[in-house]
Motif scaffolding. Sequence first.
Motif, PDB file in Angstrom:
ATOM      1  N   UNK A  35       0.825  -1.206   0.000  1.00 46.94           N
ATOM      2  CA  UNK A  35       0.000   0.000   0.000  1.00 46.94           C
ATOM      3  C   UNK A  35       0.862   1.260   0.000  1.00 46.94           C
ATOM      4  N   UNK A  36       1.909   1.278   0.809  1.00 42.21           N
ATOM      5  CA  UNK A  36       2.751   2.477   0.889  1.00 42.21           C
ATOM      6  C   UNK A  36       3.584   2.682  -0.366  1.00 42.21           C
ATOM      7  N   UNK A  37       4.171   1.619  -0.899  1.00 46.96           N
ATOM      8  CA  UNK A  37       5.039   1.794  -2.061  1.00 46.96           C
ATOM      9  C   UNK A  37       4.248   1.923  -3.353  1.00 46.96           C
ATOM     10  N   UNK A  38       3.374   0.996  -3.618  1.00 46.33           N
ATOM     11  CA  UNK A  38       2.637   1.002  -4.882  1.00 46.33           C
ATOM     12  C   UNK A  38       1.409   1.897  -4.813  1.00 46.33           C
ATOM     13  N   UNK A  39       0.663   1.801  -3.724  1.00 43.71           N
ATOM     14  CA  UNK A  39      -0.569   2.579  -3.599  1.00 43.71           C
ATOM     15  C   UNK A  39      -0.327   4.073  -3.481  1.00 43.71           C
ATOM     16  N   UNK A  43      -0.209   4.741  -7.511  1.00 43.91           N
ATOM     17  CA  UNK A  43      -1.626   4.824  -7.871  1.00 43.91           C
ATOM     18  C   UNK A  43      -2.282   6.099  -7.337  1.00 43.91           C
ATOM     19  N   UNK A  44      -2.063   6.403  -6.067  1.00 41.47           N
ATOM     20  CA  UNK A  44      -2.713   7.573  -5.458  1.00 41.47           C
ATOM     21  C   UNK A  44      -1.873   8.848  -5.552  1.00 41.47           C
ATOM     22  N   UNK A  57       5.366  17.601  -3.332  1.00 41.73           N
ATOM     23  CA  UNK A  57       4.018  17.105  -3.051  1.00 41.73           C
ATOM     24  C   UNK A  57       4.100  15.743  -2.357  1.00 41.73           C
ATOM     25  N   UNK A  58       3.052  15.393  -1.636  1.00 42.89           N
ATOM     26  CA  UNK A  58       3.042  14.187  -0.799  1.00 42.89           C
ATOM     27  C   UNK A  58       3.207  12.907  -1.614  1.00 42.89           C
ATOM     28  N   UNK A  59       2.629  12.844  -2.799  1.00 41.54           N
ATOM     29  CA  UNK A  59       2.786  11.660  -3.645  1.00 41.54           C
ATOM     30  C   UNK A  59       4.234  11.434  -4.036  1.00 41.54           C
ATOM     31  N   UNK A  60       4.915  12.506  -4.443  1.00 46.20           N
ATOM     32  CA  UNK A  60       6.336  12.405  -4.790  1.00 46.20           C
ATOM     33  C   UNK A  60       7.158  12.039  -3.562  1.00 46.20           C
ATOM     34  N   UNK A  65      10.816   9.051  -0.533  1.00 44.53           N
ATOM     35  CA  UNK A  65      11.365   8.902   0.810  1.00 44.53           C
ATOM     36  C   UNK A  65      10.394   8.321   1.820  1.00 44.53           C
ATOM     37  N   UNK A  66       9.131   8.618   1.696  1.00 44.25           N
ATOM     38  CA  UNK A  66       8.155   8.181   2.684  1.00 44.25           C
ATOM     39  C   UNK A  66       8.063   6.679   2.808  1.00 44.25           C
ATOM     40  N   UNK A  67       8.118   5.985   1.659  1.00 45.40           N
ATOM     41  CA  UNK A  67       8.038   4.532   1.730  1.00 45.40           C
ATOM     42  C   UNK A  67       9.258   3.939   2.413  1.00 45.40           C
TER      43      UNK A  67
END
Length: 93
Positions: A35-39, A43-44, A57-60, A65-67
Amino acid sequence: MVDRNSNVTADRASSNAYWSANIRIILISLAVWFFCSFGLGIILRPMLSGIMVGGADLGFWFAQQGSIYVFLVLIFVYAWRMNRLDKEFGVDE
Protein backbone atom coordinates in the motif's frame (compact mmCIF):
# COMPACT_ATOMS: atom_id res chain seq x y z
CA MET A 1 2.58 -44.40 31.02
CA VAL A 2 2.79 -41.41 28.70
CA ASP A 3 0.52 -41.29 25.68
CA ARG A 4 2.83 -40.24 22.86
CA ASN A 5 -0.01 -39.63 20.40
CA SER A 6 -1.49 -36.87 22.57
CA ASN A 7 1.93 -35.20 22.89
CA VAL A 8 2.47 -35.34 19.13
CA THR A 9 -1.02 -33.96 18.51
CA ALA A 10 -0.47 -31.11 20.99
CA ASP A 11 2.93 -30.30 19.45
CA ARG A 12 1.45 -30.31 15.96
CA ALA A 13 -1.42 -28.02 17.03
CA SER A 14 1.03 -25.64 18.71
CA SER A 15 3.26 -25.67 15.64
CA ASN A 16 0.31 -24.98 13.33
CA ALA A 17 -0.85 -22.10 15.55
CA TYR A 18 2.66 -20.62 15.59
CA TRP A 19 3.06 -20.78 11.82
CA SER A 20 -0.44 -19.45 11.26
CA ALA A 21 0.37 -16.41 13.42
CA ASN A 22 3.74 -16.05 11.70
CA ILE A 23 2.19 -16.07 8.21
CA ARG A 24 -0.48 -13.57 9.34
CA ILE A 25 2.23 -11.13 10.52
CA ILE A 26 4.09 -11.53 7.22
CA LEU A 27 0.95 -10.97 5.12
CA ILE A 28 -0.02 -7.86 7.09
CA SER A 29 3.52 -6.48 6.69
CA LEU A 30 3.43 -7.17 2.95
CA ALA A 31 0.04 -5.47 2.64
CA VAL A 32 1.33 -2.34 4.40
CA TRP A 33 4.48 -2.42 2.25
CA PHE A 34 2.45 -2.75 -0.96
CA PHE A 35 0.00 0.00 0.00
CA CYS A 36 2.75 2.48 0.89
CA SER A 37 5.04 1.79 -2.06
CA PHE A 38 2.64 1.00 -4.88
CA GLY A 39 -0.57 2.58 -3.60
CA LEU A 40 0.65 5.90 -2.22
CA GLY A 41 3.73 6.22 -4.42
CA ILE A 42 2.16 5.32 -7.78
CA ILE A 43 -1.63 4.82 -7.87
CA LEU A 44 -2.71 7.57 -5.46
CA ARG A 45 0.10 9.97 -6.38
CA PRO A 46 -2.11 12.30 -8.47
CA MET A 47 -4.59 12.61 -5.59
CA LEU A 48 -1.78 13.49 -3.16
CA SER A 49 -0.17 16.09 -5.43
CA GLY A 50 -1.82 19.09 -3.77
CA ILE A 51 -0.45 18.34 -0.29
CA MET A 52 3.05 19.76 0.19
CA VAL A 53 5.68 18.15 2.43
CA GLY A 54 9.13 19.71 2.64
CA GLY A 55 8.80 21.52 -0.69
CA ALA A 56 7.50 18.51 -2.64
CA ASP A 57 4.02 17.11 -3.05
CA LEU A 58 3.04 14.19 -0.80
CA GLY A 59 2.79 11.66 -3.64
CA PHE A 60 6.34 12.40 -4.79
CA TRP A 61 7.56 12.36 -1.17
CA PHE A 62 6.04 8.91 -0.59
CA ALA A 63 7.51 7.60 -3.84
CA GLN A 64 10.99 8.89 -2.97
CA GLN A 65 11.37 8.90 0.81
CA GLY A 66 8.15 8.18 2.68
CA SER A 67 8.04 4.53 1.73
CA ILE A 68 11.60 4.07 2.96
CA TYR A 69 10.58 5.40 6.39
CA VAL A 70 7.58 3.09 6.40
CA PHE A 71 9.82 0.13 5.46
CA LEU A 72 12.19 0.91 8.35
CA VAL A 73 9.28 1.07 10.78
CA LEU A 74 7.98 -2.23 9.36
CA ILE A 75 11.32 -3.91 10.05
CA PHE A 76 11.25 -2.92 13.72
CA VAL A 77 7.55 -3.76 14.15
CA TYR A 78 8.09 -7.16 12.52
CA ALA A 79 11.06 -7.95 14.79
CA TRP A 80 9.12 -6.85 17.87
CA ARG A 81 6.03 -8.90 16.95
CA MET A 82 8.08 -11.99 16.09
CA ASN A 83 9.97 -11.79 19.39
CA ARG A 84 6.65 -11.59 21.22
CA LEU A 85 5.27 -14.50 19.21
CA ASP A 86 8.39 -16.59 19.87
CA LYS A 87 8.09 -15.97 23.62
CA GLU A 88 4.39 -16.84 23.54
CA PHE A 89 5.10 -20.23 21.94
CA GLY A 90 8.31 -20.91 23.87
CA VAL A 91 10.68 -20.88 20.90
CA ASP A 92 12.60 -17.74 21.83
CA GLU A 93 16.35 -17.67 22.17
